[in-house]
Scaffold this active site. Sequence first.
Site, PDB file in Angstrom:
ATOM      1  N   ASP A  99      48.987  41.205  40.724  1.00 64.07           N
ATOM      2  CA  ASP A  99      48.113  42.223  40.137  1.00 64.07           C
ATOM      3  C   ASP A  99      48.681  43.433  40.496  1.00 64.07           C
ATOM      4  O   ASP A  99      48.995  44.105  41.442  1.00 64.07           O
ATOM      5  CB  ASP A  99      46.716  42.239  40.434  1.00 64.07           C
ATOM      6  CG  ASP A  99      45.947  42.906  39.859  1.00 64.07           C
ATOM      7  OD1 ASP A  99      45.040  42.629  39.339  1.00 64.07           O
ATOM      8  OD2 ASP A  99      45.942  44.218  40.313  1.00 64.07           O
TER       9      ASP A  99
ATOM     10  N   ASN B 171      47.300  54.635  33.819  1.00 66.24           N
ATOM     11  CA  ASN B 171      46.610  54.880  32.344  1.00 66.24           C
ATOM     12  C   ASN B 171      46.061  56.405  32.536  1.00 66.24           C
ATOM     13  O   ASN B 171      46.176  56.944  31.626  1.00 66.24           O
ATOM     14  CB  ASN B 171      45.438  53.976  32.250  1.00 66.24           C
ATOM     15  CG  ASN B 171      46.023  52.601  31.705  1.00 66.24           C
ATOM     16  OD1 ASN B 171      47.064  52.637  31.197  1.00 66.24           O
ATOM     17  ND2 ASN B 171      45.167  51.490  31.919  1.00 66.24           N
TER      18      ASN B 171
ATOM     19  N   ASP C 225      50.938  50.595  28.955  1.00 63.68           N
ATOM     20  CA  ASP C 225      51.464  49.426  28.228  1.00 63.68           C
ATOM     21  C   ASP C 225      53.093  49.043  28.436  1.00 63.68           C
ATOM     22  O   ASP C 225      53.513  48.103  28.730  1.00 63.68           O
ATOM     23  CB  ASP C 225      51.253  49.365  26.511  1.00 63.68           C
ATOM     24  CG  ASP C 225      49.847  49.307  26.324  1.00 63.68           C
ATOM     25  OD1 ASP C 225      48.950  48.869  26.862  1.00 63.68           O
ATOM     26  OD2 ASP C 225      49.692  49.553  24.992  1.00 63.68           O
TER      27      ASP C 225
ATOM     28  N   GLU D 207      45.870  43.277  33.907  1.00 67.28           N
ATOM     29  CA  GLU D 207      47.236  43.653  34.804  1.00 67.28           C
ATOM     30  C   GLU D 207      47.650  42.720  35.553  1.00 67.28           C
ATOM     31  O   GLU D 207      48.215  42.823  36.523  1.00 67.28           O
ATOM     32  CB  GLU D 207      47.054  45.166  35.007  1.00 67.28           C
ATOM     33  CG  GLU D 207      46.212  45.668  36.283  1.00 67.28           C
ATOM     34  CD  GLU D 207      44.867  45.173  36.558  1.00 67.28           C
ATOM     35  OE1 GLU D 207      44.409  44.588  35.702  1.00 67.28           O
ATOM     36  OE2 GLU D 207      44.202  45.759  37.477  1.00 67.28           O
TER      37      GLU D 207
HETATM   38  N1  GTP Z   1      47.523  50.181  29.364  1.00 66.88           N
HETATM   39  C1  GTP Z   1      46.896  49.135  29.355  1.00 66.88           C
HETATM   40  N2  GTP Z   1      45.964  49.123  30.410  1.00 66.88           N
HETATM   41  C2  GTP Z   1      45.129  47.922  30.766  1.00 66.88           C
HETATM   42  C3  GTP Z   1      45.439  46.846  29.853  1.00 66.88           C
HETATM   43  N3  GTP Z   1      44.665  45.859  30.239  1.00 66.88           N
HETATM   44  C4  GTP Z   1      43.766  46.234  31.281  1.00 66.88           C
HETATM   45  N4  GTP Z   1      44.354  47.789  31.249  1.00 66.88           N
HETATM   46  C5  GTP Z   1      43.831  48.378  32.129  1.00 66.88           C
HETATM   47  O1  GTP Z   1      44.071  48.067  33.802  1.00 66.88           O
HETATM   48  C6  GTP Z   1      43.042  49.036  34.855  1.00 66.88           C
HETATM   49  C7  GTP Z   1      42.888  47.861  35.765  1.00 66.88           C
HETATM   50  O2  GTP Z   1      42.065  48.733  36.953  1.00 66.88           O
HETATM   51  P1  GTP Z   1      41.330  48.357  38.006  1.00 66.88           P
HETATM   52  O3  GTP Z   1      40.988  46.699  37.973  1.00 66.88           O
HETATM   53  O4  GTP Z   1      40.384  49.344  38.370  1.00 66.88           O
HETATM   54  O5  GTP Z   1      42.613  47.886  39.144  1.00 66.88           O
HETATM   55  P2  GTP Z   1      43.645  48.949  39.668  1.00 66.88           P
HETATM   56  O6  GTP Z   1      43.529  50.368  39.185  1.00 66.88           O
HETATM   57  O7  GTP Z   1      45.020  48.375  39.273  1.00 66.88           O
HETATM   58  O8  GTP Z   1      43.429  48.800  41.187  1.00 66.88           O
HETATM   59  P3  GTP Z   1      43.988  47.652  41.966  1.00 66.88           P
HETATM   60  O9  GTP Z   1      43.759  46.494  41.467  1.00 66.88           O
HETATM   61  O10 GTP Z   1      42.539  47.515  43.078  1.00 66.88           O
HETATM   62  O11 GTP Z   1      45.055  48.032  42.733  1.00 66.88           O
HETATM   63  C8  GTP Z   1      41.898  49.445  33.825  1.00 66.88           C
HETATM   64  O12 GTP Z   1      41.901  50.688  33.772  1.00 66.88           O
HETATM   65  C9  GTP Z   1      42.300  48.830  32.426  1.00 66.88           C
HETATM   66  O13 GTP Z   1      42.017  49.544  31.294  1.00 66.88           O
HETATM   67  C10 GTP Z   1      46.378  46.834  28.649  1.00 66.88           C
HETATM   68  O14 GTP Z   1      46.650  45.963  27.983  1.00 66.88           O
HETATM   69  N5  GTP Z   1      47.090  48.062  28.642  1.00 66.88           N
END
Ligand code: GTP
Length: 389
Positions: free
Chosen positions: A241, A249, A258, A284
């Site tokens: 992950d 983002n 992306d 992600e």
């Molecule tokens: N650009 C983009 N962002 C995505 C996509 N799918 C999910 N996300 C973003 O991935 C982010 C995941 O955030 P969190 O679950 O808080 O996790 P994190 O910020 O990576 O934190 P940790 O996993 O704890 O390190 C969210 O802001 C989602 O909007 C995608 O297809 N494209």
Amino acid sequence: MADGGTPLGDGAQRQEAPPDAFDRIKRRMALLGMSCGGIASLTAAVLVHRVGLFNPVDARILPLLGTTLLLLTVALWRRPLLLPWIERIAWGLLTAYLLTALAYKTFHYPFGSGPLGARNFWFFLSYLLAFLIWSPRNALFASLAVTLALVILALWTGIATGGRNVSLLASMTQLVAASIVYIFTHFSFAQLRPQYARMRTLAFSDPLTGCANRRRAEELLAHEVTRAKRYGRPLSVILFDLDHFKQVNDQHGHAIGDAVLRAVTHAVREDLRTLDHLARWGGEEFLIIAPEISQPRALQFGERLRKRISVLRVGGRVQPTASFGVASYRIGDTVDNLVQRADRAMYLAKSLGRNRVEQERPQTAAQTNEAHDEHPAAETEDDQLALEE
Ligand SMILES: Nc1nc2c(ncn2[C@@H]2O[C@H](COP(=O)(O)OP(=O)(O)OP(=O)(O)O)[C@@H](O)[C@H]2O)c(=O)[nH]1
């Protein structure tokens, strides 16, 4: 590299059989078909001589056809790359034989013979082969050319006999009509095939990264778990992950987010073996299914991938990292508990500071579970200490 070549992703790509896999299947079919055809032709040639049951032209052509098919079988067995030539030659030989034998019958015995013999069923093999060898359009032309020859022979029979050999004329008309129906049915299916392949691609792949989607990953994993169980083979899964992806983002925009997902997918693919499957498991989060790899090697594999991701630079600004959880198949495992162990290990890696590879630690499993449920990723050193205590 397992799945870099197609937009389908690894798992889905194997379903759609890339050209070389399709050629392998075709080669096996050709080896079997030509060797059986060769033996059958030589056997028929012997019968012609002994019993005299067949059209006399068979006596000359069948030994030639049988011998050539067997020689082509050997050539294809030794030189697989000759497949495109060999399949065309086999189609030409079969079609020429059938037309010659039929022409002989209509020219030499327009009155003396009854309906067409069973040999003419083999015309349908000629049409089938045409659609396996050529594009739908070219196969349609080739097959219609053969049918046109049948029409000419039918007309000739009609004219030469003044329409009096009704049984021969009726069976030739049936053959022409059945050929046309068969050819157009094949043509329709051949045109549907690419659309079907495209629908499969859409159903099983992730549009952003091109790798397999979760639905496909679950199918592949179920298959691999069954295989590991049945044959006692090692199997590992690696769940990773991206770290602080929300910040990426928020700070750089969704488009850069992306681009990071695509860059990570591309980098990871570079390190996969043909056996491995890469899938986008969630936003992600990615899953690697690694058959034939036990836990220690899977940990090394994860470490290599972690390093590969950590040296990426996306858009000149973003330096992604990822946390990895590794789990290996144990007797009695199901798909769910294998992935759950990888998931717990991944959350352990998050809670121990991120950008690291972990396996489930029995003594911390319960605690990690709790951390996962209550605090998806422990953020501070205090959290880490709490988990390690
Ligand atoms: N650009 C983009 N962002 C995505 C996509 N799918 C999910 N996300 C973003 O991935 C982010 C995941 O955030 P969190 O679950 O808080 O996790 P994190 O910020 O990576 O934190 P940790 O996993 O704890 O390190 C969210 O802001 C989602 O909007 C995608 O297809 N494209």
